[in-house]
Write a protein that holds these residues in place. Structure first.
Motif, PDB file in Angstrom:
ATOM      1  N   ASN A   1       0.871  -1.279  -0.152  1.00 34.30           N
ATOM      2  CA  ASN A   1      -0.016   0.070  -0.014  1.00 34.30           C
ATOM      3  C   ASN A   1       1.003   1.225  -0.111  1.00 34.30           C
ATOM      4  OD1 ASN A   1      -1.642   2.017   0.713  1.00 34.30           O
ATOM      5  ND2 ASN A   1      -2.810   0.946   2.043  1.00 34.30           N
ATOM      6  N   LEU A   2       0.456   2.178  -0.927  1.00 33.22           N
ATOM      7  CA  LEU A   2       1.554   3.289  -1.041  1.00 33.22           C
ATOM      8  C   LEU A   2       1.528   4.265  -0.061  1.00 33.22           C
ATOM      9  CD1 LEU A   2       1.103   4.776  -4.765  1.00 33.22           C
ATOM     10  CD2 LEU A   2       3.147   4.199  -3.793  1.00 33.22           C
TER      11      LEU A   2
ATOM     12  N   ILE B   1      -3.905  -0.001  -8.495  1.00 35.34           N
ATOM     13  CA  ILE B   1      -5.222  -0.690  -8.082  1.00 35.34           C
ATOM     14  C   ILE B   1      -4.996  -1.461  -7.038  1.00 35.34           C
ATOM     15  CG2 ILE B   1      -6.760  -2.784  -9.085  1.00 35.34           C
ATOM     16  CD1 ILE B   1      -6.260  -1.402 -12.025  1.00 35.34           C
ATOM     17  N   ALA B   2      -3.781  -2.175  -7.133  1.00 32.56           N
ATOM     18  CA  ALA B   2      -3.347  -2.939  -5.834  1.00 32.56           C
ATOM     19  C   ALA B   2      -3.507  -2.298  -4.640  1.00 32.56           C
ATOM     20  CB  ALA B   2      -1.870  -3.846  -6.110  1.00 32.56           C
ATOM     21  N   SER B   3      -3.021  -0.942  -4.710  1.00 28.47           N
ATOM     22  CA  SER B   3      -2.870  -0.326  -3.323  1.00 28.47           C
ATOM     23  C   SER B   3      -4.328   0.379  -2.830  1.00 28.47           C
ATOM     24  CB  SER B   3      -1.862   0.993  -3.586  1.00 28.47           C
ATOM     25  OG  SER B   3      -2.380   1.968  -4.560  1.00 28.47           O
ATOM     26  N   CYS B   4      -5.200   0.535  -3.741  1.00 25.02           N
ATOM     27  CA  CYS B   4      -6.496   1.248  -3.597  1.00 25.02           C
ATOM     28  C   CYS B   4      -7.394  -0.236  -2.737  1.00 25.02           C
ATOM     29  CB  CYS B   4      -7.198   1.489  -4.704  1.00 25.02           C
ATOM     30  SG  CYS B   4      -6.700   2.983  -5.242  1.00 25.02           S
ATOM     31  N   HIS B   5      -6.976  -1.345  -3.501  1.00 26.52           N
ATOM     32  CA  HIS B   5      -7.768  -2.477  -3.071  1.00 26.52           C
ATOM     33  C   HIS B   5      -7.346  -2.833  -1.497  1.00 26.52           C
ATOM     34  CE1 HIS B   5     -10.003  -6.152  -3.639  1.00 26.52           C
ATOM     35  NE2 HIS B   5      -9.104  -6.791  -3.142  1.00 26.52           N
TER      36      HIS B   5
ATOM     37  N   LYS C   1      -9.032  -3.225   2.576  1.00 27.27           N
ATOM     38  CA  LYS C   1      -9.108  -4.367   3.289  1.00 27.27           C
ATOM     39  C   LYS C   1      -8.812  -3.969   4.761  1.00 27.27           C
ATOM     40  CE  LYS C   1      -7.193  -7.584   1.074  1.00 27.27           C
ATOM     41  NZ  LYS C   1      -6.645  -8.856   0.415  1.00 27.27           N
ATOM     42  N   ASN C   2      -7.645  -3.395   5.056  1.00 32.83           N
ATOM     43  CA  ASN C   2      -7.233  -3.536   6.308  1.00 32.83           C
ATOM     44  C   ASN C   2      -7.136  -1.683   6.638  1.00 32.83           C
ATOM     45  OD1 ASN C   2      -4.842  -2.500   5.050  1.00 32.83           O
ATOM     46  ND2 ASN C   2      -4.152  -4.656   5.170  1.00 32.83           N
TER      47      ASN C   2
END
Lengths: 301, 347
Positions: free
Chosen positions: A248-249, B14-18, B22-23
């Motif tokens: 996560n950025l 996209i991965a980071s938004c996703h 979640k957490n």
């Protein structure tokens, strides 16, 4: 008896010749000595890292996150290997460098092309000088600035984004200069031929300049990556570290050099320092060899 | 190449938004390197229980306070409690509470010698530069039976600002009027003699590599690296070896309501005299920077748990000293003064 001297040179006496040959020998051995010193430093570093770090390098070293102190302490007490690995550091380093590359490569390459196309314009010289200044800025200062710009103002907390921005700033001048230099290697005639055929100028850049200096570009980028891969100071001020894997950025993230610092501060993790250093060193070395190999391939063409 | 790069960028975004959704609750803290092994070990135990992810950075006590001041972390950790001036410089009121304690041991490197007794006077004289050789009669007098070599004493201290230095110099200030008037105490002082080492690892490393070296390190380092250390005569006149029990005894005294106390030179007869707490600092009002109530609750629950027996047992396992019950009770009452929009978060 004197014939051998006359054969060497009529103006030279025996003693002058002796002095000359001794000077030659002395200077040769001094050069050899310093060369050996340089080489032996590299081999000593690698040798020490391998000797102290190889034991910890195993499958779990690449597949598990950093161990906690208690597990490490128990392992040390019973003489076992420290469990766990540096997966959080490896993924963190890759993520940070990937984002930094996405930020720095397009900008760096475009500025490099601009400098190559306008070598003597006043602004070009200014930009070149500024890029050189940027290259000289100490990494801890970059860390502080990014802390202010990104950590405090944008992400309101330590984050992978901040670390990537810091690394991107450090990569930028390296990419700019290597792009310009590798463009200069492209024969002028190639460009002229393309222009003579009526190719629009943007196509000359995209289809002629960039492809023919491609290996040079890649070499420069790989060197920039290997340069920032080991940076610790700017990351300490921007990414904080993380004991689990993070993609996560906007969240804190770990990196291999950060883990080495963390292990150094924990007396139970001494063995992990060496294996992580060995890993980092090997990774950077492979990138360096790769870039040398690409550069060598280019010179053959 | 370009397409690959673009694709990668998109995929990452996209991965980071996703994963961001979640957490949603993740906490971060920064500060003391000394207490880092305790916190990271305990946090790794806490995450599977609650799903709350915590990242902690060992950036140094001073930098931890600065990070909290800039509001880029949820909590700061410091080995020295905040002074009134530091508190006044914060943008909003803060609370601080101890989480565990530790001893500072006097480690030495002398071939063939594994135990040593020291009086406060001799210890101060070594750091004042008055005793410079191991064969000094003052050392022989309190250590009958130990044959000290004729060897200069290499005094080692910290080169960086440190809570360990704060504890050690605070002790010297209490036992030596001369030290008090000339050098005082703090996270850095103007050392009259000695060589500097960076961090506890730096000092421990210098001592273990230098014959004749003498210096102060957090007990964890001496225990883990098996460096011998001295027993110190406490206020009651008894020579005490740093241990779990003797450090724990040092923390048993009366705690002021604001928890700002140095526990060096404890009057308790079983107490080791060079010991100290380590603190965590939070904002008293947790609604700032668009923080959610969930975030604030997670933070408070974490520290409430860190004071519970489960977490305190982790401290003991890795050579830190758990808090006495009275201090835990005080800490918990402090945690209950932390508010969100003026309402207490923990009941």
């Amino acid at each position: 008896m004197d014939t051998s001297i006359f054969q060497r040179g009529k103006t030279e006496t025996k003693s002058a010749h002796l002095v000359r040959s001794w000077k030659n020998k002395i200077f040769f051995s001094v050069v050899l000595l310093f060369a050996l010193i340089t080489i032996s430093i590299v081999f000593l570093i690698i040798g020490t890292l391998v000797a102290k770090g190889y034991r910890q390098i195993n499958w779990s070293f690449f597949t598990q996150v950093a161990p906690d102190t208690f597990d490490a302490m128990m392992a040390n007490a019973s003489g076992r290997l420290i469990p766990g690995g540096i997966l959080n550091g490896i993924t963190g380093s890759i993520f940070l460098v990937a984002i930094a590359s996405i930020l720095a490569i397009p900008i760096g390459v475009i500025i490099g092309i601009f400098l190559y196309e306008n070598p003597h314009k006043r602004y070009a010289n200014l930009i070149r000088d500024i890029a050189d200044v940027l290259q000289g800025v100490p990494s801890i200062v970059i860390g502080l600035i990014v802390y202010l710009w990104v950590v405090v103002s944008v992400t309101k907390g330590y984050s992978a984004l901040a670390g990537s921005v810091a690394l991107a700033i450090m990569m930028l001048p390296l990419i700019i200069r290597s792009t310009e230099e590798s463009m200069k290697m492209v024969p002028e005639s190639l460009k002229e031929a393309a222009v003579a055929l009526g190719t629009p100028y943007y196509k000359v850049i995209l289809r002629v300049l960039i492809p023919s200096s491609f290996s040079g570009l890649i070499t420069g980028i790989l060197l920039a990556v290997s340069r920032v891969l080991g940076e610790t100071a700017p990351l300490l001020l921007t990414t904080l570290g993380n004991s689990s894997v993070n993609w996560n950025l906007s969240k804190p993230i770990s990196a291999v050099p950060l883990l080495i610092w963390q292990f150094y501060n924990d007396p139970n993790m001494v063995n992990m320092i060496w294996s992580s250093s060995l890993f980092l060193m090997a990774f950077v070395l492979i990138l360096n060899i790769l870039s040398k190999w690409i550069a060598a391939k280019k010179s053959i063409q | 190449m370009k397409k690959i790069g673009l694709f990668l960028a998109l995929a990452l975004v996209i991965a980071s938004c996703h994963s961001g959704k979640k957490n949603s609750v993740a906490l971060s803290g920064a500060g003391s390197t000394f207490v880092m092994p305790f916190y990271t070990t305990a946090f790794q135990k806490y995450t599977p229980l609650t799903g709350v992810k915590i990242s902690y950075g060992g950036v140094g006590s001073g930098a931890g306070i600065k990070s909290l001041k800039d509001r880029v972390v949820d909590f700061g950790a410091s080995d020295a409690f905040m002074t009134d001036a530091q508190m006044a410089a914060m943008p909003a009121p803060v609370v601080e509470f101890p989480t565990c304690s530790g001893a500072v041991v006097m480690a030495f490197n002398l071939p063939g010698i594994t135990t040593m007794k020291l009086t406060p006077e001799v210890l101060a004289d070594i750091y004042l530069g008055k005793i410079t050789n191991w064969n000094d009669p003052a050392l022989a007098k309190i250590n009958p039976g130990v044959k000290f070599p004729n060897l200069p004493i290499t005094v080692v201290h910290r080169s960086d600002g440190s809570g360990t230095t704060n504890i050690f110099t605070n002790y010297l200030t209490k036992v030596s009027p001369e030290w008090k008037s000339k050098y005082g105490f703090g996270t850095t002082v103007n050392w009259p003699v000695g060589v500097g080492g960076k961090g506890n690892p730096g000092v421990a490393g210098t001592i273990s590599q230098t014959t004749g070296a003498f210096g102060y390190v957090e007990s964890t380092y001496a225990f883990a690296e098996k460096i011998p250390f001295a027993s110190i005569k406490n206020q009651a006149g008894i020579f005490i070896t740093p241990s779990f029990a003797s450090t724990s005894a040092a923390g048993k005294g009366q705690m002021p309501q604001d928890t700002r106390i140095m526990i060096t030179d404890s009057p308790d007869s079983a107490a080791y005299p060079i010991a100290g707490f380590t603190w965590v600092i939070l904002y008293k009002e947790q609604h700032y920077n668009n923080r959610t109530l969930a975030q604030a609750q997670a933070l408070l629950k974490l520290w409430d748990w860190m004071l519970d027996p489960d977490a305190q047992a982790v401290a003991q396992q890795i050579d830190y000293v758990p808090l006495p019950a009275s201090v835990v009770a005080l800490d918990k009452s402090i945690l209950r003064t932390v508010t969100y929009d003026g309402k207490p978060i923990l009941q």
